[in-house]
Design an enzyme around this catalytic site. Structure first.
Site, PDB file in Angstrom:
ATOM      1  N   TYR A  13       0.861  -1.188   0.000  1.00 30.23           N
ATOM      2  CA  TYR A  13       0.000   0.000   0.000  1.00 30.23           C
ATOM      3  C   TYR A  13       0.894   1.232   0.000  1.00 30.23           C
ATOM      4  O   TYR A  13       1.844   1.313   0.782  1.00 30.23           O
ATOM      5  CB  TYR A  13      -0.898  -0.001   1.245  1.00 30.23           C
ATOM      6  CG  TYR A  13      -1.817   1.187   1.361  1.00 30.23           C
ATOM      7  CD1 TYR A  13      -2.883   1.352   0.478  1.00 30.23           C
ATOM      8  CD2 TYR A  13      -1.631   2.151   2.356  1.00 30.23           C
ATOM      9  CE1 TYR A  13      -3.742   2.439   0.586  1.00 30.23           C
ATOM     10  CE2 TYR A  13      -2.492   3.237   2.473  1.00 30.23           C
ATOM     11  CZ  TYR A  13      -3.548   3.376   1.589  1.00 30.23           C
ATOM     12  OH  TYR A  13      -4.392   4.461   1.706  1.00 30.23           O
ATOM     13  N   ASP A  63       9.328   3.019  -0.648  1.00 33.88           N
ATOM     14  CA  ASP A  63       8.305   3.610   0.201  1.00 33.88           C
ATOM     15  C   ASP A  63       8.629   3.275   1.654  1.00 33.88           C
ATOM     16  O   ASP A  63       8.330   2.186   2.141  1.00 33.88           O
ATOM     17  CB  ASP A  63       6.921   3.079  -0.191  1.00 33.88           C
ATOM     18  CG  ASP A  63       5.818   3.648   0.698  1.00 33.88           C
ATOM     19  OD1 ASP A  63       6.138   4.302   1.709  1.00 33.88           O
ATOM     20  OD2 ASP A  63       4.635   3.427   0.385  1.00 33.88           O
ATOM     21  N   LYS A 117       4.545   9.305   8.482  1.00 30.13           N
ATOM     22  CA  LYS A 117       4.309   8.798   9.848  1.00 30.13           C
ATOM     23  C   LYS A 117       5.298   9.383  10.877  1.00 30.13           C
ATOM     24  O   LYS A 117       5.074  10.481  11.363  1.00 30.13           O
ATOM     25  CB  LYS A 117       4.329   7.269   9.835  1.00 30.13           C
ATOM     26  CG  LYS A 117       3.226   6.717   8.874  1.00 30.13           C
ATOM     27  CD  LYS A 117       2.853   5.309   9.144  1.00 30.13           C
ATOM     28  CE  LYS A 117       1.959   4.720   8.061  1.00 30.13           C
ATOM     29  NZ  LYS A 117       0.560   4.652   8.364  1.00 30.13           N
TER      30      LYS A 117
HETATM   31  C1  LIG Z   1       3.835   2.115   3.264  1.00 22.06           C
HETATM   32  C2  LIG Z   1       2.811   3.208   3.214  1.00 22.06           C
HETATM   33  N1  LIG Z   1       2.876   4.121   2.240  1.00 22.06           N
HETATM   34  C3  LIG Z   1       1.991   5.131   2.153  1.00 22.06           C
HETATM   35  C4  LIG Z   1       0.968   5.253   3.063  1.00 22.06           C
HETATM   36  C5  LIG Z   1      -0.021   6.368   2.950  1.00 22.06           C
HETATM   37  O1  LIG Z   1       0.179   7.281   3.977  1.00 22.06           O
HETATM   38  P1  LIG Z   1      -1.014   8.222   4.489  1.00 22.06           P
HETATM   39  O2  LIG Z   1      -1.976   7.352   5.222  1.00 22.06           O
HETATM   40  O3  LIG Z   1      -0.307   9.222   5.363  1.00 22.06           O
HETATM   41  O4  LIG Z   1      -1.624   8.856   3.294  1.00 22.06           O
HETATM   42  C6  LIG Z   1       0.857   4.330   4.099  1.00 22.06           C
HETATM   43  C7  LIG Z   1      -0.223   4.428   5.086  1.00 22.06           C
HETATM   44  O5  LIG Z   1      -0.450   3.602   5.911  1.00 22.06           O
HETATM   45  C8  LIG Z   1       1.805   3.273   4.177  1.00 22.06           C
HETATM   46  O6  LIG Z   1       1.729   2.346   5.140  1.00 22.06           O
END
Ligand SMILES: Cc1ncc(COP(=O)(O)O)c(C=O)c1O
Length: 428
Positions: free
Chosen positions: A142, A237, A265
């Site tokens: 994700y 990511d 985060k």
């Molecule tokens: C690995 C990863 N990338 C991107 C995101 C997206 O971040 P946000 O929820 O701040 O939009 C998340 C969210 O949980 C994530 O776990």
């Protein structure tokens, strides 16, 4: 009726599903959400006065627990000056510098408000820089809910079992090629077929959104090699792993040199802040230097930046945090597996640093397909039993359990006692 139930009933009248992010609704674990009043250290307290040991950490940001004095103090100081200016402030350069110091591959950095925004921006940037349209992502990963990245996505999409998302044009989704996590052969074949059209490969270096899934030793190096050979960009990511696995994230741990990195985060200290960055020549394709447009009214917001600097500087200073949260996670995940097996459940587990998941399946879980074999009904029973006993776990089988520096060894032992009682009472 509890106060949480009453507030949830009111919220569902005005907010779809009563929540502002789908997994919070707790539907997959057969529950309604609890409404939180406040958090302190390793615990959250609901509006009915009950406390829970928190293994969710706001889905990752709160690696040191709730209301830490260093972040609270930084916010108190920052708020006296105002909340937003829409003009540059000194803190933004300082935070970008701290990111660069720990992530040398991020030669230039841009601050945004969420991981989704970082994901959306890196994809546009990769397409703009390479002049290619296709991207490769791994099933079950994700990267936020931007159109191009929601194909075969983990997190809430996996939890709710949504096969394809209405509203995403098929013509756009077709540009996202998906490959099973850890499958080097499939990735090699994808490059053999589409290599000249692939702008980038995006990966969670440790997957956290289909439950925790570890990269096998040849997986991440293969992504780095194939992207280099084919002139595509390697996007790491690190929204979850950044400042969590080590202060330098997964790229330090695994010795990677991505072209672009996403952070989020932890770098916001619990406020809405994320970042992306990478090679100078790629980043200079962004407006106003280059033509790839990306912007934000609240980007680099002074409150979020102040909290982020306080959180990051603390982690750089107090590196013993990493040993402690790893120890807690090891004890929790090994104790939990042992307990579940002793009660006759078919389970397996993945763990690294402060991240772990126990899957209700024999396993091993090494990709999305094997994660989906988990018995989510059993997870739901386990989750509800733990909630009742005062332990707040992610309300989905397909998420990570995070230990935080606010936890002490006695907390983990109490959680294991509760897990034992819960597993004993569960119906197979
Ligand atoms: C690995 C990863 N990338 C991107 C995101 C997206 O971040 P946000 O929820 O701040 O939009 C998340 C969210 O949980 C994530 O776990």
């Amino acid at each position: 009726m509890s106060k949480s139930e009453k507030l949830f009933a009111e919220a569902t009248q005005i907010i779809p599903g009563g929540v502002n992010s789908p997994v919070r609704a707790c539907r997959s674990v057969g529950s309604d959400p609890i409404f939180v009043d406040h958090g302190r250290g390793a615990r959250i307290f609901d509006v009915d006065g009950k406390s829970y040991l928190d293994f969710v950490s706001s889905w990752g940001p709160l690696i040191c627990g709730h209301a830490t004095p260093w972040v609270t103090h930084a916010l108190e100081e920052a708020i006296k000056k105002g909340t937003s200016f829409g003009a540059p402030t000194e803190g933004e350069t300082k935070l970008a510098g701290l990111i660069n110091e720990n992530y040398p591959s991020m030669e230039m950095v841009r601050l945004v408000n969420s991981g989704t925004e970082a994901g959306m921006s890196v994809i546009r940037l990769a397409r703009g820089f390479t002049g290619r349209d296709k991207i490769v992502k791994f099933q079950g990963c994700y990267h936020g809910h931007a159109d191009s990245l929601l194909v075969s996505a983990g997190s809430g999409v996996a939890t709710l079992g949504i096969p394809g998302c209405p509203g995403i044009p098929a013509a756009l989704a077709e540009l996202t090629l998906t490959v099973p996590y850890n499958d080097v052969n499939a990735l090699t074949e994808t490059f053999a077929k589409h290599g000249k059209d692939i702008a980038a490969v995006i990966v969670e270096p440790v997957a956290g959104n289909m439950g925790v899934v570890l990269p096998e030793p040849d997986f991440l190096p293969a992504i780095e090699k194939l992207t280099r050979e084919h002139g595509a960009l390697f996007i790491c990511d690190e929204v979850i792993t950044g400042f969590r696995l080590t202060v330098g994230g997964a790229q330090k741990h695994f010795g990677l040199k991505p072209d672009l990195t996403m952070l989020g985060k932890i770098i916001g200290g619990g406020l809405p802040l994320a970042a992306f960055g990478g090679r100078r020549e790629v980043m200079e394709s962004l407006a106003p230097v280059g033509g790839v447009y990306q912007a934000g009214t609240l980007s680099g917001n002074p409150l979020a930046v102040a909290a982020g600097i306080a959180a990051v500087e603390y982690l750089m200073r107090e590196t013993s945090v990493y040993g402690r949260i790893r120890q807690s996670s090891l004890r929790w995940s090994s104790g939990l597996l042992e307990a579940a097996k002793s009660h006759g459940f078919n389970v397996c587990g993945n763990q690294i640093g402060s991240m772990s998941t126990m899957f209700f399946t024999e396993g091993p879980v090494r990709d999305y397909e094997s994660a989906l074999k988990s018995d989510t009904g059993l997870y739901g029973q386990f989750w509800r039993g733990m909630l009742e006993r005062g332990f707040w776990l992610a309300p989905s089988q397909f998420e990570a359990t995070f230990t935080s520096a606010g936890m002490i060894p006695d907390d983990i032992e109490a959680a294991l006692d509760a897990a034992n009682e819960t597993l004993k009472a569960m119906k197979k």
